[in-house]
Design a protein around this motif. Structure first.
Motif, PDB file in Angstrom:
ATOM      1  N   UNK A 130      15.835 -12.073  -2.703  1.00 55.50           N
ATOM      2  CA  UNK A 130      17.197 -12.320  -2.840  1.00 55.50           C
ATOM      3  C   UNK A 130      17.526 -13.120  -4.069  1.00 55.50           C
ATOM      4  N   UNK A 131      16.673 -12.867  -5.139  1.00 55.33           N
ATOM      5  CA  UNK A 131      16.897 -13.393  -6.429  1.00 55.33           C
ATOM      6  C   UNK A 131      17.538 -12.533  -7.608  1.00 55.33           C
ATOM      7  N   UNK A 132      18.970 -12.545  -7.011  1.00 55.33           N
ATOM      8  CA  UNK A 132      19.503 -11.315  -7.762  1.00 55.33           C
ATOM      9  C   UNK A 132      19.318 -11.576  -9.335  1.00 55.33           C
ATOM     10  N   UNK A 133      19.809 -12.741  -9.798  1.00 56.82           N
ATOM     11  CA  UNK A 133      20.066 -13.011 -11.063  1.00 56.82           C
ATOM     12  C   UNK A 133      18.886 -12.692 -12.044  1.00 56.82           C
ATOM     13  N   UNK A 134      17.908 -13.214 -11.180  1.00 58.88           N
ATOM     14  CA  UNK A 134      16.460 -12.765 -12.153  1.00 58.88           C
ATOM     15  C   UNK A 134      16.098 -11.256 -11.991  1.00 58.88           C
ATOM     16  N   UNK A 135      16.426 -10.752 -11.165  1.00 61.50           N
ATOM     17  CA  UNK A 135      16.149  -9.168 -11.015  1.00 61.50           C
ATOM     18  C   UNK A 135      16.969  -8.588 -12.231  1.00 61.50           C
ATOM     19  N   UNK A 136      18.294  -9.058 -12.157  1.00 60.27           N
ATOM     20  CA  UNK A 136      19.080  -8.491 -13.155  1.00 60.27           C
ATOM     21  C   UNK A 136      18.643  -8.647 -14.592  1.00 60.27           C
ATOM     22  N   UNK A 137      18.260  -9.956 -14.849  1.00 62.05           N
ATOM     23  CA  UNK A 137      17.737 -10.294 -16.083  1.00 62.05           C
ATOM     24  C   UNK A 137      16.410  -9.243 -16.369  1.00 62.05           C
ATOM     25  N   UNK A 138      15.595  -8.992 -15.506  1.00 62.17           N
ATOM     26  CA  UNK A 138      14.589  -8.241 -15.743  1.00 62.17           C
ATOM     27  C   UNK A 138      14.936  -7.045 -15.976  1.00 62.17           C
ATOM     28  N   UNK A 139      16.009  -6.342 -15.373  1.00 62.18           N
ATOM     29  CA  UNK A 139      16.278  -4.949 -15.676  1.00 62.18           C
ATOM     30  C   UNK A 139      17.026  -4.786 -17.119  1.00 62.18           C
ATOM     31  N   UNK A 140      17.573  -6.032 -17.524  1.00 59.42           N
ATOM     32  CA  UNK A 140      18.189  -6.030 -18.859  1.00 59.42           C
ATOM     33  C   UNK A 140      16.982  -6.211 -19.821  1.00 59.42           C
ATOM     34  N   UNK A 141      16.156  -6.891 -19.504  1.00 56.19           N
ATOM     35  CA  UNK A 141      14.854  -6.857 -20.312  1.00 56.19           C
ATOM     36  C   UNK A 141      13.808  -5.725 -20.615  1.00 56.19           C
ATOM     37  N   UNK A 142      14.025  -5.032 -19.184  1.00 57.34           N
ATOM     38  CA  UNK A 142      13.482  -3.530 -19.149  1.00 57.34           C
ATOM     39  C   UNK A 142      14.080  -2.647 -20.170  1.00 57.34           C
TER      40      UNK A 142
END
Ligand SMILES: [Zn+2]
Ligand SMILES: [Zn+2]
Length: 575
Positions: free
Chosen positions: A444-456
């Motif tokens: 449930x670390x949504x912000x970090x997950x989303x940041x990783x999607x952007x980095x991807x």
């Protein structure tokens, strides 16, 4: 390695139905719960997402009284608005129900009877309650107003001051008066039922301790502080007629306190889906129940609700309480009474792009501290992150394939020979990044997950910048261009899958109409495909087009004006 399939029930805090929802509620429970649900489904877990309107209690009775309409009419209308707002925001509840349904009354009474029959955790006590002689009515909670002893606010409720948040104890309110007729209330003795949280304290504490490391620190700390301060028996009945009636003859004129009946709604709304759901999630020690909620709801879901469940003894205990901090609006607190914020009723008639709104909101989910909603940040996020990184990557990849290869590369992974370091790095990223994103989402670390999607997505852009497949085409090196594009096309497929929990509409559109894959991104287990380089040789894409529109300042002003437009509750419920 195949993931172990879990049995997961997700709930979002039941919104209280005396007004329309605002964005703070969306960010503090519905949206993260929905992202989590979509992710769990994509992973292939056995997952269900439930919620519903919390209709009982004094605030809705008072709101209806002030509008001069029956409380049922108020909650019927507001329930419909809530349901439509969540639908518009693509919150994909398996069941969004309401606590006024008769099945809920039955489930609540049965729950109570089990605790009562044990004769351990419930006791009766006479309480001195406010009583209005003129209305010949007991005046629970918000039916009495007066002056706050702490800040002097003159419309404080008998139990709490909304201005300074002080909890007011019985007898402390200055110049108390009946909210209905203005008369000074008297006191009258009234018997009430209490859940003995003091007796349950050790068991609740042991359960909270077992959650250390699973819950976020602030959730654990809030629960521990309550326990350390000492739990007291808590009244579960109210002198009201609107609510679930108490199935004991001596209490026939009372209903359950709304906080007793509301969380049982989680059980009711699961049961409504069928007995197999009820058994699988609530009668199964292996099921994992996730409650998503805002900060104000943390003590309730870490102490009182588990206390009820322990006292009952026949249901699964929650696995994780996912508690969020608050979202502030342009530096102020969201407030319906003061007209500060975004009123989701307006979203129903707005053409704001829901995907880009969800994306921006995900970037400000208040996971570890309060966060801020700012209109201009929404605009900047849409333009530079969603369009600048994600949209740009899709467009560049698909346009070069469409314009130079008639939409089809005619190769597959077997032709990827003589890879250099850049190729190998991106291929390896496709194999590992979706799993890393998935781990963050599951925590449930949504912000970090989303940041990783952007980095991807950014990785894809950097790769394109370095490889310049359009220059390779110009130079006539079509084989090299195809290799580069085959890798980025697989990345595009991967990104569509991992982004779909946050931006479901655009990614589905991309999936079917541009990438030209069949089926739905809601398909269970689709997440596994995100780490595969498996696009077939003969695959042909459709004509690409931008998924999202840039937001110019004028457009932002228009959206802002539309969504912050004040509304009159009276007009909404009488329509
Ligand atoms: Zn006050
Ligand atoms: Zn009165």
């Amino acid at each position: 390695m195949p993931t172990e399939k879990e049995t997961i029930l997700i709930t979002a805090a039941l919104p209280y139905i005396n007004n329309v929802p605002h964005l703070g509620h969306i960010v503090g429970s519905h949206l993260p719960a929905d992202i989590f649900y979509r992710f769990c489904r994509a992973k292939g877990h056995d997952v269900t997402f439930i919620g519903g309107s919390d209709e009982h209690g004094t605030p809705s009775v008072i709101a209806a009284q002030e509008l001069g309409i029956p409380v049922k009419q108020l909650t019927d209308r507001l329930h419909a608005i809530h349901k439509n707002v969540y639908k518009k925001l693509n919150i994909s509840y398996t069941n969004y129900s309401r606590t006024s349904k008769s099945i809920h009354h039955e489930v609540t009474k049965d729950f109570f009877k089990v605790i009562d029959a044990k004769g351990v955790y419930l006791h009766r006590e006479e309480l001195k309650m406010y009583f209005c002689q003129r209305d010949s009515l007991f005046l629970p909670d918000r039916f009495v107003i007066g002056t706050c002893p702490t800040c002097g606010y003159t419309s404080a409720y008998a139990d709490q001051c909304e201005t300074c948040s002080t909890v007011i104890n019985p007898g402390e309110l200055i110049d108390a008066r009946c909210r209905i007729c203005g008369e000074i209330p008297t006191y009258k003795l009234s018997p009430h039922l209490f859940l003995d949280l003091e007796k349950l304290s050790k068991k609740i504490d042991a359960w909270v301790e077992s959650k250390k490391g699973i819950w976020n620190n602030h959730v654990y700390s809030i629960a521990k502080k309550w326990i350390d301060d000492g739990l007291k028996p808590r009244s579960i009945t109210r002198d009201l007629t609107w609510g679930v009636s108490v199935p004991v003859p001596e209490f026939k004129n009372k209903v359950f306190y709304v906080w007793f009946d509301a969380p049982i709604g989680y059980i009711t709304f699961t049961k409504e889906l069928g007995n197999q759901y009820y058994e699988r999630y609530w009668k199964n020690t292996k099921s994992k129940i996730f409650h998503f909620l805002g900060k104000d709801n943390i003590p309730f879901h870490t102490i009182f609700w588990p206390g009820m469940l322990i006292a009952h003894g026949g249901y699964s205990m929650p696995y994780k309480i996912v508690g969020f901090h608050y979202l502030n609006y342009e530096g102020k607190k969201f407030s319906k009474s003061k007209g500060v914020g975004v009123f989701c009723y307006n979203i129903l008639n707005s053409d704001i792009n829901i995907d880009t709104l969800r994306a921006y909101l995900t970037s400000v989910i208040p996971e570890t501290k309060d966060s801020l909603f700012q209109w201009n940040e929404y605009r900047l996020h849409t333009n530079s992150e969603v369009i600048g990184k994600i949209g740009n990557f899709f467009n560049r990849t698909l346009n070069v394939i469409w314009n130079n290869f008639n939409g089809s590369l005619g190769i597959d992974a077997e032709q990827l020979t003589n890879n250099d370091e850049l190729d190998r790095n991106l291929i390896s990223s496709i194999k590992t990044t979706p799993e890393e994103i998935g781990k963050l989402l599951f925590k449930t670390e949504f912000r970090a997950a989303y940041q990783k999607m952007l980095d991807y997505a950014r990785e894809g852009n950097v790769y394109l910048d370095r490889k310049e497949p359009w220059s390779l085409v110009k130079k006539g090196d079509l084989e090299s261009a195809k290799k580069v594009l085959y890798i980025t096309l697989n990345l595009a497929k991967s990104l569509a899958i991992v982004l779909s929990p946050i931006m479901p509409t655009g990614m589905q559109e991309l999936w079917n109409n541009q990438l030209n894959f069949s089926g739905s991104l809601d398909t269970p287990e689709i997440w596994e495909k995100a780490s595969k380089m498996d696009i077939s040789k003969g695959h042909r894409i459709h004509k690409p087009k931008p998924l999202y529109e840039k937001i110019e300042i004028e457009k932002l002003e228009e959206i802002k004006k539309e969504l912050t437009k004040p509304y009159n509750l009276n007009d909404l419920v009488k329509e």
